[in-house]
Design an enzyme around this catalytic site. Structure first.
Site, PDB file in Angstrom:
ATOM      1  N   LYS A   1      30.675 -78.988  53.866  1.00 28.20           N
ATOM      2  CA  LYS A   1      31.176 -78.401  55.073  1.00 28.20           C
ATOM      3  C   LYS A   1      30.539 -77.190  55.491  1.00 28.20           C
ATOM      4  CE  LYS A   1      35.519 -79.368  55.028  1.00 28.20           C
ATOM      5  NZ  LYS A   1      35.459 -80.354  53.761  1.00 28.20           N
TER       6      LYS A   1
ATOM      7  N   ASN B   1      37.407 -73.969  59.463  1.00 27.40           N
ATOM      8  CA  ASN B   1      37.821 -73.901  58.345  1.00 27.40           C
ATOM      9  C   ASN B   1      37.161 -73.337  57.233  1.00 27.40           C
ATOM     10  OD1 ASN B   1      39.835 -75.475  56.686  1.00 27.40           O
ATOM     11  ND2 ASN B   1      38.179 -76.232  55.724  1.00 27.40           N
TER      12      ASN B   1
ATOM     13  N   HIS C   1      42.082 -85.270  49.277  1.00 28.69           N
ATOM     14  CA  HIS C   1      43.729 -85.232  49.713  1.00 28.69           C
ATOM     15  C   HIS C   1      44.252 -86.320  49.943  1.00 28.69           C
ATOM     16  CE1 HIS C   1      41.836 -81.133  50.990  1.00 28.69           C
ATOM     17  NE2 HIS C   1      41.100 -81.680  51.631  1.00 28.69           N
TER      18      HIS C   1
END
Length: 451
Positions: free
Chosen positions: A119, A142, A189
């Site tokens: 990302k 982020n 996650h």
């Protein structure tokens, strides 16, 4: 969204929480912030908030704090199923995240980029491509600069490029990117999302508000991304390093090609890409798609890519000491990212692995460990679990990154590679992955200066 005079609670005082609180106050809201950490742990954040007349609650979330709020803004580090948040929703209170708050005030188009890996590199590269293409561009999310901090710099002509995580996407409501990019979706996650299906659902929310005039850019080589194509009303563009696609970017004869319904053009040779690894070719293809969809000239895209430098902590070359190359991939915080890092080198790797476990399965590393790795040095809280699951030619329980670097430097031979690609979060021994990467680089540089 009208904020003047509204009572707003910000839950969580990470970067985005502090930025949200200050923004809300600047718009006339009556702001309270609440964090489970102690005032001592938050001593750097609190003074700026108090200076602005923002009420600060630390050491836990009081039940009364959540009552009678017009809006609750949740930081991404706060689980959406935390008891006070669940209770607030049940009482009909409006609960959103910082990305949603920012989207209400960003006046221009948004390019949003998500995925399990890549990302930050893709977000940074996309920003540079759009800037090279002559577009007024802001980059955040982020990646480090909270999206809400970009609002004061944005105009209707500004394209805002945002890295968005699954945690951030859980709390959107009307967030609508002009271009939504999903790079890949692999298990990550799971300590928070619990199941892979729930994680995929969180990622898929990036498409939730898109319409037929918007675009979804997806990885044709990733099975989950292929399935996600059915979950958007936007026009789907693909990128692939393995095959040609009808609409999107791919590789043919060593050239990156972009194809639409009406045209096809070569953008640049693959040989000019300055980044290591097949995963970075995928990242580049997705950024090229975004650039073309935003109207950037192919020549400007090529120029931006050729000038691009690897982002810090992403397969970052640090130094060569006694003929051994050292690479910092501290951002490899899940198993799939570590696989991609290992695939970037032909062999002779000394791998530093470990940190805070995220519910990962480390056995999937075993084929590559056998093929390319000389030794694994385990560190952090996950070390024992990792040692029980992996099969490598040699495993050294180093426990700390200092010991791992020292032992790897002693064992490695000229031509070998020492690679920090931990497959874990960093919060057991470090503030974040950046802190872990900086410590690694300092240790390597001290080796260099000692020689």
């Amino acid at each position: 969204m009208e904020l003047n005079g509204k009572r707003v609670l910000v839950v969580g005082l990470g970067r985005s929480g502090v930025a949200s609180a200050l923004f809300l106050k600047s718009r006339g809201a009556r702001v309270t912030v609440s964090d489970a950490k102690s005032s001592e742990q938050l001593r750097e954040e609190i003074p700026a908030l108090l200076d602005q007349g923002i009420a600060v609650e630390t050491g836990g979330h009081g039940e009364r704090t959540f009552q009678d709020q017009d809006l609750i803004v949740v930081s991404p580090g706060v689980p959406v199923d935390a008891q006070p948040i669940t209770q607030a929703r049940a009482l009909g209170q409006e609960v959103i995240g910082e990305i949603e708050l920012a989207a209400q005030f960003l006046p221009g188009p948004i390019v949003a980029i998500t995925g399990s890996n890549g990302k930050t590199t893709t977000t940074t590269l996309t920003g540079e491509i759009l800037s090279a293409g002559g577009l007024k561009t802001l980059v955040g999310g982020n990646i480090g600069t909270p999206a809400i901090s970009l609002v004061e710099h944005a105009s209707p002509e500004t394209v805002t490029v945002l890295e968005v995580s699954s945690f951030q996407l859980e709390t959107i409501r009307s967030f609508r990117p002009k271009i939504a990019v999903v790079l890949n979706v692999t298990p990550d996650h799971l300590d928070r999302h619990r199941t892979f299906e729930a994680y995929v659902d969180a990622k898929a929310r990036i498409f939730e508000n898109q319409q037929s005039g918007d675009f979804a850019v997806l990885n044709a080589d990733d099975p989950t991304c292929v399935q996600l194509a059915g979950r958007t009303q936007a026009q789907v563009w693909w990128f692939s390093r393995k095959r040609e696609v009808d609409r999107g970017a791919f590789v043919r004869g060593g050239q990156i090609v972009v194809k639409s319904a009406s045209s096809e053009r070569e953008v640049m040779p693959v040989s000019e890409i300055p980044l290591k690894g097949a995963h970075n070719l995928e990242n580049l293809l997705s950024a090229v798609c975004a650039g073309m969809l935003m109207g950037c000239d192919a020549g400007k895209i090529r120029e931006a890519v050729r000038n691009f430098k690897a982002v810090e902590h992403r397969l970052e070359y640090v130094a060569t000491v006694n003929g051994v190359e050292y690479y910092n991939d501290s951002k490899a915080t899940n198993v799939d990212a570590t696989i991609k890092a290992l695939e970037s080198f032909p062999g002779n790797i000394h791998l530093i692995l470990g940190g805070k476990d995220k519910g990962s399965d480390y056995t999937v590393l075993n084929d590559l460990l056998g093929q390319r790795v000389k030794c694994v040095y385990t560190i952090g809280a996950a070390a024992e679990k990792i040692e029980g699951q992996i099969k490598a030619p040699s495993v050294v329980p180093a426990r700390t990154i200092e010991t791992a670097v020292k032992q790897a430097s002693t064992s490695a031979q000229p031509g070998d590679v020492v690679l920090l690609a931990p497959a874990c979060a960093s919060f057991d021994q470090f503030q974040n992955y950046e802190h872990r990467g900086r410590v690694f680089k300092e240790l390597v540089r001290s080796l260099h200066s000692a020689n």
